[in-house]
Design an enzyme around this catalytic site. Structure first.
Site, mmCIF file in Angstrom:
data_model
loop_
_atom_site.group_PDB
_atom_site.id
_atom_site.type_symbol
_atom_site.label_atom_id
_atom_site.label_comp_id
_atom_site.label_asym_id
_atom_site.label_seq_id
_atom_site.Cartn_x
_atom_site.Cartn_y
_atom_site.Cartn_z
ATOM 1 N N TYR A 126 0.860 -1.182 0.000
ATOM 2 C CA TYR A 126 0.000 0.000 0.000
ATOM 3 C C TYR A 126 0.896 1.232 0.000
ATOM 4 C CZ TYR A 126 -4.182 -2.737 1.346
ATOM 5 O OH TYR A 126 -5.228 -3.623 1.386
ATOM 6 N N PHE A 185 -13.985 -3.591 0.154
ATOM 7 C CA PHE A 185 -14.832 -2.884 -0.829
ATOM 8 C C PHE A 185 -16.315 -2.950 -0.462
ATOM 9 C CE2 PHE A 185 -11.429 -4.117 -4.136
ATOM 10 C CZ PHE A 185 -10.654 -3.024 -3.785
ATOM 11 N N GLY A 201 -18.548 -0.656 -3.378
ATOM 12 C CA GLY A 201 -19.434 -1.279 -4.354
ATOM 13 C C GLY A 201 -18.733 -1.454 -5.683
#
Length: 297
Positions: free
Chosen positions: A69, A215, A219
């Site tokens: 990340y 998520f 969506g």
């Protein structure tokens, strides 16, 4: 501490490894910029650090991160280290290994089993820890996880890792991994728009394994963030309850079982407060039915 001062506590708790965590945690992916990974502009460092500190003040004691990340100038692990070390005793840091990115941010071949120790040690270095609370093996294209999970089990035996989990896993992967070492969580994409893993969610509940959706707010937007268009059913519940669509999505996610843990991520302090308040939202059966009617995206 009451839910008024620590709103994350209103979501309830689950025992994850050797930590009792609130069921709403925090995902660190979006801390590094205005889009996932190397896309977009780097985040404001001081704002990201403030968000992390505020999250812990509000009761978050489960933060999900990974060495991969990072964006231009920003690393989620480095931000976490700078913001929170020395770490609170009740804070669980979970990370992931398997995928690999080069210094420019491009994805390269995923790690071989013999390379996982290097990835674990990189997380240790960036986080400033001598052990990792929880490491999830991110399943890539390999049909079997036995060799990779076996390598992580050896690191667990060596004391570098306390607990193990899986990410992006299928039921057969869970069976393989459990034959090698205990599995405390499964991290998979799951939400109103993506319910293909319902059977695995139920299996985890039966086995006492945490199911950690990612998520669940975004969506169809996935890495790019929340989609511009929201389902009418979500908007209707949000209006009726004086809540945001994100809160409705999170409340629905938490409704799926006491073993389900949400890890919404944001670099926005207002969105952080909004997300954590979802732990107090209890949807009615009629509201759940209307949301369940949304087809998979």
């Amino acid at each position: 501490m009451t839910s008024r001062t620590a709103p994350a506590a209103a979501s309830g708790t689950w025992t994850l490894g050797d930590h009792t965590v609130h069921r709403i945690g925090f995902g660190a992916m979006r801390l590094t910029g205005n889009a996932a990974f190397h896309l977009g502009d780097p985040s404001d460092r001081s704002r990201s650090i403030a968000v992390l500190r505020r999250a812990v003040e509000l009761g978050v004691n489960h933060i999900d991160t990974a060495a991969f990340y990072f964006s231009r100038l920003r690393s989620a692990n480095e931000l976490i280290n700078s913001a929170l070390a020395p770490y609170p005793d009740d804070l669980l840091l979970s990370t992931k290994v398997g995928p690999a990115r080069d210094a420019s941010g491009e994805w390269v071949a995923s790690a071989r089993p013999d390379q996982l120790r290097g990835q674990v040690e990189e997380n240790l270095r960036q986080l400033g820890r001598d052990h990792l609370d929880l490491v999830n093996l991110r399943v890539m294209s390999q049909p079997s996880v036995s060799e990779h999970f076996g390598a992580l089990a050896e690191l667990r035996d060596a004391g570098l890792v306390r607990h193990l989990g899986l990410s992006n896993a299928r039921p057969q992967h869970l069976d393989e991994a459990r034959a090698i070492a205990p599995v405390v969580c499964v991290q998979n994409r799951y939400g109103l728009d993506a319910r293909d893993d319902g059977e695995l969610l139920r299996t985890c509940g039966e086995l006492g394994i945490a199911f950690v959706p990612f998520f669940s707010i975004a969506g169809a937007g996935r890495e790019a963030g929340t989609a511009a268009d929201e389902h009418d059913a979500v908007l209707a519940v949000a209006r009726a309850r004086g809540a945001s669509p994100a809160q409705v999505r999170l409340a629905w996610t938490l409704h799926q079982g006491p073993h389900v843990l949400a890890i919404p991520g944001t670099g926005n302090p207002d969105h952080l407060v909004d997300n954590l308040a979802a732990g107090e939202l209890r949807l009615t059966d009629a509201e759940i039915d209307s949301l369940n009617a949304i087809g998979n995206g």
